[in-house]
Design a protein around this motif. Structure first.
Motif, PDB file in Angstrom:
ATOM      1  N   THR A 128      46.313  43.872  47.171  1.00  0.00           N
ATOM      2  CA  THR A 128      46.734  43.253  45.907  1.00  0.00           C
ATOM      3  C   THR A 128      46.137  43.977  44.698  1.00  0.00           C
ATOM      4  O   THR A 128      46.651  43.863  43.594  1.00  0.00           O
ATOM      5  CB  THR A 128      46.376  41.754  45.847  1.00  0.00           C
ATOM      6  N   TYR A 174      47.563  45.021  40.491  1.00  0.00           N
ATOM      7  CA  TYR A 174      46.843  45.012  39.206  1.00  0.00           C
ATOM      8  C   TYR A 174      46.711  46.435  38.659  1.00  0.00           C
ATOM      9  O   TYR A 174      46.784  46.657  37.451  1.00  0.00           O
ATOM     10  CB  TYR A 174      45.470  44.335  39.371  1.00  0.00           C
ATOM     11  N   ILE A 192      41.923  36.045  46.875  1.00  0.00           N
ATOM     12  CA  ILE A 192      42.888  35.673  47.919  1.00  0.00           C
ATOM     13  C   ILE A 192      42.462  34.362  48.599  1.00  0.00           C
ATOM     14  O   ILE A 192      43.248  33.422  48.705  1.00  0.00           O
ATOM     15  CB  ILE A 192      43.053  36.808  48.977  1.00  0.00           C
TER      16      ILE A 192
HETATM   17  O1   DC Z   1      40.737  46.241  44.613  1.00  0.00           O
HETATM   18  P1   DC Z   1      40.917  47.229  43.423  1.00  0.00           P
HETATM   19  O2   DC Z   1      39.645  47.958  43.122  1.00  0.00           O
HETATM   20  O3   DC Z   1      42.052  48.155  43.643  1.00  0.00           O
HETATM   21  O4   DC Z   1      41.274  46.279  42.174  1.00  0.00           O
HETATM   22  C1   DC Z   1      41.428  46.781  40.873  1.00  0.00           C
HETATM   23  C2   DC Z   1      41.173  45.664  39.871  1.00  0.00           C
HETATM   24  O5   DC Z   1      42.226  44.701  39.966  1.00  0.00           O
HETATM   25  C3   DC Z   1      39.895  44.874  40.069  1.00  0.00           C
HETATM   26  O6   DC Z   1      38.788  45.433  39.359  1.00  0.00           O
HETATM   27  C4   DC Z   1      40.246  43.486  39.559  1.00  0.00           C
HETATM   28  C5   DC Z   1      41.735  43.383  39.767  1.00  0.00           C
HETATM   29  N1   DC Z   1      42.114  42.539  40.923  1.00  0.00           N
HETATM   30  C6   DC Z   1      42.114  41.174  40.728  1.00  0.00           C
HETATM   31  O7   DC Z   1      41.723  40.693  39.670  1.00  0.00           O
HETATM   32  N2   DC Z   1      42.549  40.338  41.727  1.00  0.00           N
HETATM   33  C7   DC Z   1      42.957  40.834  42.901  1.00  0.00           C
HETATM   34  N3   DC Z   1      43.395  39.997  43.854  1.00  0.00           N
HETATM   35  C8   DC Z   1      42.935  42.231  43.125  1.00  0.00           C
HETATM   36  C9   DC Z   1      42.487  43.068  42.114  1.00  0.00           C
END
Ligand code: DC
Length: 206
Positions: A36, A40, A113
């Protein structure tokens, strides 16, 4: 008898090993997987390109994602910034729930999640590691791809995202009360995957 669906929620801070563990768990159990964070990141990249965050979030097409360009530190920061906006989050929420429902058995990894997207998930894991270890791993990953990064820069990036992701009002990064905690600081990749699979086997078999 129809097969009961099974949903695995994997949350944790940046670069704790969620992605690697989630892919391995999905492959082991034959479940679909949704990272997910990529959603973002795609919204963050859209904003860096001049778009409006909510409009981008409502019109995402994951089939068009270019994963390499989404995995840069700039896009990671932009993702963490747009993730503060409740309207962006609610635009992405339905996409995530639809994915889990369609897949039947799915592993979703992210920050919220187990707490917001799939609070009724059958198994919840919270993957963590010290900021220094996470920065070291992410530094090796990014420099291995030829990116011009420093360990200090990556550590600052990880800490800034942790602080923003944990302190936001909408769906902050926090372990669900019923999540199994796995600290990967002292674990090899194989050990971390082994612990995750064992924890899920235990819940499945219960
Ligand atoms: O998991 P990642 O490092 O690829 O996520 C990038 C940014 O996206 C993370 O710093 C916060 C946001 N994010 C979020 O708020 N909720 C999620 N379920 C996944 C990511």
């Amino acid at each position: 008898m129809t097969k009961r669906s099974f949903c695995v929620a994997i949350d944790g801070p940046a670069a704790a090993g969620k992605g690697t563990i989630s892919k391995a768990v999905a492959a082991h159990f034959g479940f679909a997987h949704l990272d997910t964070g990529l959603l973002y990141r795609a919204v963050g990249a859209g904003v860096l390109a001049g778009g409006d965050a909510v409009t981008v979030a409502k019109t995402l097409d994951p089939a068009q994602f270019d994963q390499d360009s989404l995995r840069t530190p700039e896009v990671a920061q932009a993702a963490s910034r747009v993730a503060v906006d409740p309207d962006v989050r609610s635009a992405l929420l339905q996409f995530q729930r639809d994915f889990a429902e369609k897949a039947g058995c799915a592993v979703l990894d992210g920050r919220d999640i187990g707490t917001v997207v799939a609070p009724a998930a059958d198994a919840k894991l919270f993957i963590t590691a010290s900021a220094d270890v996470r920065a070291q791993r992410r530094f090796l990953e990014l420099s291995g791809k030829g990116m011009d990064v420093t360990l200090e820069g990556v550590l600052a990036d990880v800490k800034a995202r942790d602080a923003r992701d944990r302190s936001r009002e909408a769906a902050p990064l926090v372990a669900a009360k019923d999540a199994v905690l796995i600290d990967t600081s002292e674990l090899s990749i194989e050990q971390a995957i082994g612990q995750a699979i064992a924890a899920i086997e235990k819940i499945k078999g219960a």
